[in-house]
Design a protein around this motif. Structure first.
Motif, short mmCIF file in Angstrom:
data_model
loop_
_atom_site.label_atom_id
_atom_site.label_comp_id
_atom_site.label_asym_id
_atom_site.label_seq_id
_atom_site.Cartn_x
_atom_site.Cartn_y
_atom_site.Cartn_z
N VAL A 169 0.83 -1.20 0.00
CA VAL A 169 0.00 0.00 0.00
C VAL A 169 0.87 1.25 0.00
O VAL A 169 2.01 1.24 0.47
N ASN A 170 0.32 2.33 -0.53
CA ASN A 170 0.93 3.65 -0.47
C ASN A 170 0.52 4.26 0.86
O ASN A 170 -0.64 4.63 1.07
N LEU A 171 1.47 4.37 1.79
CA LEU A 171 1.14 4.85 3.14
C LEU A 171 0.67 6.29 3.15
O LEU A 171 -0.01 6.72 4.08
N ASP A 172 1.02 7.07 2.12
CA ASP A 172 0.56 8.45 2.05
C ASP A 172 -0.94 8.53 1.79
O ASP A 172 -1.55 9.60 1.95
N GLN A 173 -1.54 7.42 1.36
CA GLN A 173 -2.97 7.42 1.05
C GLN A 173 -3.80 6.67 2.10
O GLN A 173 -4.97 6.39 1.89
N VAL A 174 -3.17 6.37 3.24
CA VAL A 174 -3.90 5.72 4.33
C VAL A 174 -4.58 6.78 5.18
O VAL A 174 -3.94 7.72 5.64
N ARG A 175 -5.89 6.65 5.38
CA ARG A 175 -6.60 7.65 6.19
C ARG A 175 -7.17 7.08 7.49
O ARG A 175 -7.59 7.83 8.37
N GLN A 176 -7.20 5.75 7.62
CA GLN A 176 -7.78 5.17 8.84
C GLN A 176 -7.24 3.75 9.04
O GLN A 176 -6.97 3.04 8.06
N ASN B 143 -8.13 -11.43 15.69
CA ASN B 143 -6.88 -12.21 15.61
C ASN B 143 -5.64 -11.34 15.42
O ASN B 143 -4.66 -11.77 14.80
N GLY B 144 -5.68 -10.11 15.91
CA GLY B 144 -4.51 -9.26 15.81
C GLY B 144 -4.31 -8.63 14.45
O GLY B 144 -3.29 -7.99 14.21
N GLU B 145 -5.25 -8.80 13.54
CA GLU B 145 -5.16 -8.19 12.22
C GLU B 145 -5.87 -6.85 12.24
O GLU B 145 -6.56 -6.49 13.19
N CYS B 146 -5.67 -6.08 11.15
CA CYS B 146 -6.40 -4.81 11.03
C CYS B 146 -6.58 -4.51 9.54
O CYS B 146 -6.02 -5.18 8.68
N PHE B 147 -7.40 -3.49 9.26
CA PHE B 147 -7.61 -3.04 7.90
C PHE B 147 -7.13 -1.60 7.76
O PHE B 147 -7.34 -0.78 8.66
N LEU B 148 -6.46 -1.29 6.65
CA LEU B 148 -6.13 0.08 6.31
C LEU B 148 -7.20 0.60 5.36
O LEU B 148 -7.49 -0.03 4.33
N VAL B 149 -7.79 1.74 5.70
CA VAL B 149 -8.76 2.38 4.82
C VAL B 149 -8.03 3.46 4.03
O VAL B 149 -7.42 4.36 4.62
N LEU B 150 -8.09 3.40 2.71
CA LEU B 150 -7.36 4.32 1.85
C LEU B 150 -8.23 5.48 1.42
O LEU B 150 -9.45 5.48 1.65
N LYS C 55 -6.40 -5.53 4.08
CA LYS C 55 -6.14 -6.21 5.35
C LYS C 55 -4.64 -6.28 5.62
O LYS C 55 -3.85 -6.60 4.75
N VAL C 56 -4.26 -5.98 6.86
CA VAL C 56 -2.87 -6.11 7.32
C VAL C 56 -2.78 -7.41 8.12
O VAL C 56 -3.46 -7.57 9.12
N SER C 57 -1.96 -8.34 7.65
CA SER C 57 -1.82 -9.59 8.38
C SER C 57 -0.98 -9.39 9.63
O SER C 57 -0.23 -8.42 9.74
N ARG C 58 -1.07 -10.32 10.55
CA ARG C 58 -0.36 -10.19 11.83
C ARG C 58 1.15 -10.07 11.65
O ARG C 58 1.82 -9.35 12.37
N SER C 59 1.69 -10.79 10.67
CA SER C 59 3.14 -10.78 10.48
C SER C 59 3.66 -9.44 10.00
O SER C 59 4.85 -9.16 10.12
N TYR C 60 2.79 -8.59 9.45
CA TYR C 60 3.22 -7.27 8.96
C TYR C 60 2.71 -6.13 9.82
O TYR C 60 2.98 -4.98 9.54
#
Length: 265
Positions: A224-231, A237-244, A251-256
């Motif tokens: 992902v382009n981190l400059d375009q992450v807004r949320q 299970n320790g995962e999360c989602f990046l909203v662009l 989805k961000v997996s646990r290992s990352y």
């Protein structure tokens, strides 16, 4: 380097046929075979093969369920082997090395083995570089910091434009406009706000061309382009989602997760 392989298929003759064809490759060692998905998950977790030749349609756990079942570990490379063409898209979405149709063509199998060799060599190079940095951090921390300090790295060596040949046309894509990149086998799906394009290149090769302070791998199949992450949205299970910025979610997996935490606040 020996390639340690497991074959998974509910048809005994299919396993025997693939074993016979793989004998032509001296660097391939078949360490086990499995007749169903549940057995495959246990063997993969225990034996940790380099690659799994995996049938898709099996009673109970199908091939895609096996892939999901080993995501909690560092998963092996996957080659789907099936009689059904309609599963091809899902196979590449699962980041398979290749998708072989039964009966397996010898030339396509040879091409697949070469892809496996390249993928494994890339993994080994990355692992060796990480080990070297760890040793360097112990004996010469100042020198190690020079290698790992992102602020000291020149951006000049990273791409500003990427030429993408897609649908018979050449598209010149400004790297800053890329929102996210998805791996689909040996192809990359590049998404911008206005377009989506297919680039024939591996994830590892494309990562080397992009500034890691901007483009970060957050999943085995996503950059992902981190400059375009807004949320950032927590998930189970320790995962999360990046909203662009476009509203797309990755989805961000646990290992990352820890890697992303260094960039997203």
């Amino acid at each position: 380097m020996t390639i340690r392989a497991i074959i998974v298929d509910d048809e005994k003759l299919a396993i025997q046929g693939l074993q016979l064809r793989l004998q032509a490759f001296e660097d391939v060692e078949i360490i086990d075979t499995c007749a169903n998905g549940r057995e495959a998950i246990r063997k993969i977790k225990t034996l940790k093969p380099d690659v799994v030749f995996l049938d898709i349609q099996m009673p109970g756990f199908d091939g895609f369920s096996v892939v999901k079942g080993v995501m909690e570990i560092d998963p092996p490379l996957i080659v789907f082997v099936t009689a059904f063409q309609e599963h091809a898209i899902r196979a590449f979405e699962a980041n398979a090395v290749n998708y072989l149709m039964k009966p397996v063509d010898e030339d396509k199998l040879a091409d697949t083995i070469e892809r496996i060799r390249v993928r494994l060599a890339e993994q080994k190079s990355s692992e060796e570089a990480e080990k070297l940095l760890n040793v360097l951090a112990e004996v010469a921390p100042d020198a190690a910091e020079e290698f790992t300090d992102g602020d000291g790295e020149s951006t000049e060596r990273f791409e500003k434009l990427i030429n993408v040949k897609d649908r018979g046309q050449i598209f010149r894509v400004e790297v800053d406009t890329i929102e996210r990149i998805e791996a689909a086998g040996d192809y990359m799906c590049i998404y911008t706000a206005e377009n989506s394009l297919i680039l024939r290149e591996t994830m590892k090769d494309l990562e080397r061309r992009l500034d890691p302070r901007v483009f970060q791998r957050v999943h085995r199949s996503w950059i992902v382009n981190l400059d375009q992450v807004r949320q950032v949205k927590p998930h189970t299970n320790g995962e999360c989602f990046l909203v662009l910025d476009s509203g797309a979610e990755v989805k961000v997996s646990r290992s990352y997760r820890d890697v992303v935490a260094r960039f997203v606040h």
